[in-house]
Design a protein around this motif. Structure first.
Motif, PDB file in Angstrom:
ATOM      1  N   GLU A  25     -15.343   0.938   1.583  1.00  0.00           N
ATOM      2  CA  GLU A  25     -13.729   1.189   2.198  1.00  0.00           C
ATOM      3  C   GLU A  25     -13.597   2.553   3.049  1.00  0.00           C
ATOM      4  O   GLU A  25     -12.331   2.507   3.545  1.00  0.00           O
ATOM      5  N   PHE A  31     -24.580  -3.903   2.716  1.00  0.00           N
ATOM      6  CA  PHE A  31     -26.389  -5.607   2.705  1.00  0.00           C
ATOM      7  C   PHE A  31     -25.869  -6.446   2.797  1.00  0.00           C
ATOM      8  O   PHE A  31     -26.059  -8.030   3.438  1.00  0.00           O
ATOM      9  N   ASP A  33     -23.083  -8.558   2.363  1.00  0.00           N
ATOM     10  CA  ASP A  33     -22.018 -10.169   2.448  1.00  0.00           C
ATOM     11  C   ASP A  33     -21.879 -10.822   3.252  1.00  0.00           C
ATOM     12  O   ASP A  33     -22.591 -10.415   4.373  1.00  0.00           O
ATOM     13  N   ASN A 100     -27.130   4.411  -1.902  1.00  0.00           N
ATOM     14  CA  ASN A 100     -26.337   4.843  -0.545  1.00  0.00           C
ATOM     15  C   ASN A 100     -27.367   5.859   0.367  1.00  0.00           C
ATOM     16  O   ASN A 100     -27.687   7.060  -0.432  1.00  0.00           O
ATOM     17  N   HIS A 117     -32.474   6.574  -2.187  1.00  0.00           N
ATOM     18  CA  HIS A 117     -32.842   5.624  -0.903  1.00  0.00           C
ATOM     19  C   HIS A 117     -32.889   6.479   0.068  1.00  0.00           C
ATOM     20  O   HIS A 117     -32.804   6.770   1.435  1.00  0.00           O
ATOM     21  N   PHE A 162     -38.032  -1.421   1.937  1.00  0.00           N
ATOM     22  CA  PHE A 162     -38.253  -1.723   1.739  1.00  0.00           C
ATOM     23  C   PHE A 162     -39.927  -1.723   1.422  1.00  0.00           C
ATOM     24  O   PHE A 162     -40.930  -1.325   2.278  1.00  0.00           O
ATOM     25  N   SER A 190     -24.596  -5.219  -5.400  1.00  0.00           N
ATOM     26  CA  SER A 190     -24.776  -7.023  -6.160  1.00  0.00           C
ATOM     27  C   SER A 190     -25.679  -6.552  -7.425  1.00  0.00           C
ATOM     28  O   SER A 190     -26.066  -6.907  -7.770  1.00  0.00           O
ATOM     29  N   ILE A 213     -17.272  -1.924 -11.614  1.00  0.00           N
ATOM     30  CA  ILE A 213     -16.284  -2.454 -11.077  1.00  0.00           C
ATOM     31  C   ILE A 213     -16.860  -2.983 -10.015  1.00  0.00           C
ATOM     32  O   ILE A 213     -17.708  -1.663  -8.875  1.00  0.00           O
ATOM     33  N   ALA A 216     -16.292  -8.636  -6.951  1.00  0.00           N
ATOM     34  CA  ALA A 216     -17.248 -10.066  -6.808  1.00  0.00           C
ATOM     35  C   ALA A 216     -18.314 -10.197  -8.765  1.00  0.00           C
ATOM     36  O   ALA A 216     -18.614  -8.842  -8.635  1.00  0.00           O
ATOM     37  N   ALA A 232     -13.207  -0.747  -4.878  1.00  0.00           N
ATOM     38  CA  ALA A 232     -13.567   1.184  -5.600  1.00  0.00           C
ATOM     39  C   ALA A 232     -12.751   2.171  -5.466  1.00  0.00           C
ATOM     40  O   ALA A 232     -12.517   3.004  -6.484  1.00  0.00           O
TER      41      ALA A 232
HETATM   42  N1  APR Z   1     -15.411  -1.876  -4.286  1.00  0.00           N
HETATM   43  C1  APR Z   1     -16.210  -2.263  -4.682  1.00  0.00           C
HETATM   44  N2  APR Z   1     -17.165  -3.158  -4.332  1.00  0.00           N
HETATM   45  C2  APR Z   1     -17.469  -3.663  -3.298  1.00  0.00           C
HETATM   46  C3  APR Z   1     -16.335  -3.352  -2.399  1.00  0.00           C
HETATM   47  C4  APR Z   1     -15.130  -2.196  -2.760  1.00  0.00           C
HETATM   48  N3  APR Z   1     -13.871  -2.439  -1.894  1.00  0.00           N
HETATM   49  N4  APR Z   1     -16.660  -3.981  -1.739  1.00  0.00           N
HETATM   50  C5  APR Z   1     -17.969  -4.803  -1.703  1.00  0.00           C
HETATM   51  N5  APR Z   1     -18.160  -4.816  -3.302  1.00  0.00           N
HETATM   52  C6  APR Z   1     -19.290  -5.194  -3.336  1.00  0.00           C
HETATM   53  C7  APR Z   1     -19.779  -6.127  -2.999  1.00  0.00           C
HETATM   54  O1  APR Z   1     -19.410  -7.015  -4.080  1.00  0.00           O
HETATM   55  C8  APR Z   1     -21.139  -6.137  -3.057  1.00  0.00           C
HETATM   56  O2  APR Z   1     -21.122  -6.265  -5.109  1.00  0.00           O
HETATM   57  O3  APR Z   1     -20.407  -4.561  -2.952  1.00  0.00           O
HETATM   58  C9  APR Z   1     -22.128  -4.952  -3.544  1.00  0.00           C
HETATM   59  C10 APR Z   1     -22.817  -4.730  -2.544  1.00  0.00           C
HETATM   60  O4  APR Z   1     -23.897  -5.282  -2.581  1.00  0.00           O
HETATM   61  P1  APR Z   1     -25.209  -4.627  -1.601  1.00  0.00           P
HETATM   62  O5  APR Z   1     -24.604  -5.384   0.469  1.00  0.00           O
HETATM   63  O6  APR Z   1     -26.612  -5.546  -1.452  1.00  0.00           O
HETATM   64  O7  APR Z   1     -25.391  -3.717  -1.375  1.00  0.00           O
HETATM   65  P2  APR Z   1     -26.232  -2.850  -2.557  1.00  0.00           P
HETATM   66  O8  APR Z   1     -26.713  -3.271  -3.808  1.00  0.00           O
HETATM   67  O9  APR Z   1     -25.856  -1.042  -2.371  1.00  0.00           O
HETATM   68  O10 APR Z   1     -27.881  -2.596  -2.072  1.00  0.00           O
HETATM   69  C11 APR Z   1     -28.790  -2.307  -2.817  1.00  0.00           C
HETATM   70  O11 APR Z   1     -30.522  -2.954  -0.973  1.00  0.00           O
HETATM   71  O12 APR Z   1     -31.104  -3.012   1.228  1.00  0.00           O
HETATM   72  C12 APR Z   1     -30.782  -2.462   0.180  1.00  0.00           C
HETATM   73  O13 APR Z   1     -31.772   0.169   0.448  1.00  0.00           O
HETATM   74  C13 APR Z   1     -30.434  -1.062   0.249  1.00  0.00           C
HETATM   75  O14 APR Z   1     -29.422   0.201  -0.728  1.00  0.00           O
HETATM   76  C14 APR Z   1     -29.081  -0.662  -0.658  1.00  0.00           C
HETATM   77  C15 APR Z   1     -29.843  -2.026  -2.035  1.00  0.00           C
END
Ligand code: APR
Ligand code: NAD
Length: 242
Positions: A25, A31, A33, A100, A117, A162, A190, A213, A216, A232
């Motif tokens: 937001e 990463f 979506d 993040n 990370h 990675f 995720s 929170i 999805a 969030a």
């Molecule tokens: N509020 C809360 N959650 C949200 C929002 C929001 N506004 N918008 C999206 N999401 C959720 C999505 O539904 C998804 O489950 O955020 C999550 C993002 O997941 P990823 O894109 O997989 O990111 P993340 O889980 O942080 O990835 C983990 O992977 O590539 C590596 O190092 C990178 O730190 C990252 C790690």
């Protein structure tokens, strides 16, 4: 929500694990979506691995330079501010662990975030064991990427790629915080990347009440007692209210 607000208000220790969704937001792409995710548009192994960097340093350096500009333009949202306010109101209660690499938690005023990370705004040597003590990162010869004038070492972004291990101290602190908390909020991840994905289960095994929170479903929903389906920036201020 009222019961959860009360549980958070009474908890001696609260641990929050954040992922890319925590920054969504604020305009920073996640990463995974399906449409807008970075890995839906780019190849993570080409752009987020040491092998990819060594194969094409300029491509990877330029990609991170572009992501750095996006981070600098982004602003913390109400969820970041709610976490920082909570930490100020209740010193010693909150620990935030983030996957993040942006600095939005820090710019919202939250101190002491555990960064699993790394930090996209930091540079580091590509071959840290190789450079001589006289090699100064601040004196690197500008370029795409910058290079050490003395030993030729390349400069890379200060993020965990990675296949790389997490900073040892950060991982240890994260495990300890997960195992010591009464409530764990898992926000915007995720839950597909280890070892961060294992922290919710570790908290639950230690007796914490685990809440996800996320708008999805996630890979770690089974580790949580409840799932607040929403963003969030809307849910954290409600949950952490005074
Ligand atoms: N509020 C809360 N959650 C949200 C929002 C929001 N506004 N918008 C999206 N999401 C959720 C999505 O539904 C998804 O489950 O955020 C999550 C993002 O997941 P990823 O894109 O997989 O990111 P993340 O889980 O942080 O990835 C983990 O992977 O590539 C590596 O190092 C990178 O730190 C990252 C790690
Ligand atoms: P990985 O599967 O290689 O594991 C990452 C590290 O964690 C490895 O050292 C592994 O040994 C360790 N590990 C794995 N499972 C563990 C567990 N259960 N307990 C303790 N340690 C465990 O991870 P990956 O998907 O290849 O990515 C490596 C790291 O880099 C991840 O944390 C990932 O999120 C991060 N990453 C960051 C970016 C970025 O742009 N910042 C991009 C991609 C990956």
């Amino acid at each position: 929500m009222a019961a959860l607000q009360a549980r958070v208000a009474q908890a001696a220790r609260v641990c929050v694990l954040t992922g890319a969704g925590m920054s969504a937001e604020s305009g920073i792409p996640t990463f995974r979506d399906a449409q807008s995710g970075l890995w839906a548009r780019f190849d993570p192994m080409q752009l987020a691995s040491e092998e990819g960097f060594r194969a094409d340093p300029r491509l990877v350096w330029d990609w991170y330079a572009q992501r750095r500009e996006g981070v600098r333009r982004a602003q913390p949202h109400a969820g970041h501010v709610a976490l920082a306010d909570f930490a100020r109101r209740r010193p010693g209660v909150l620990t935030v662990i983030t996957q993040n690499v942006d600095d939005l938690h820090q710019r919202a005023g939250l101190l002491g975030t555990i960064r699993l990370h790394g930090d996209i705004l930091q540079d580091q040597w590509l071959s840290p064991s190789r450079h001589a003590p006289a090699c100064d990162l601040a004196q690197a010869v500008p370029g795409r990427p910058p290079r050490c004038a003395l030993c030729g070492n390349l400069v890379r972004p200060g993020v965990v790629w990675f296949g790389e291990s997490l900073p040892h101290g950060a991982w240890q602190a994260a495990e300890q915080a997960a195992q010591a908390c009464a409530v764990m909020l898992v926000v915007g991840t995720s839950g597909v990347v280890w070892p961060a994905a294992g922290l919710a289960a570790a908290a639950r095994r230690s007796g914490a009440h685990v809440v996800i929170i996320n708008p999805a479903a996630t890979e770690i929903d089974g580790d949580a007692h409840e799932h607040l389906a929403g963003p969030a920036a809307e849910l954290l201020p409600k949950l952490l209210m005074r």
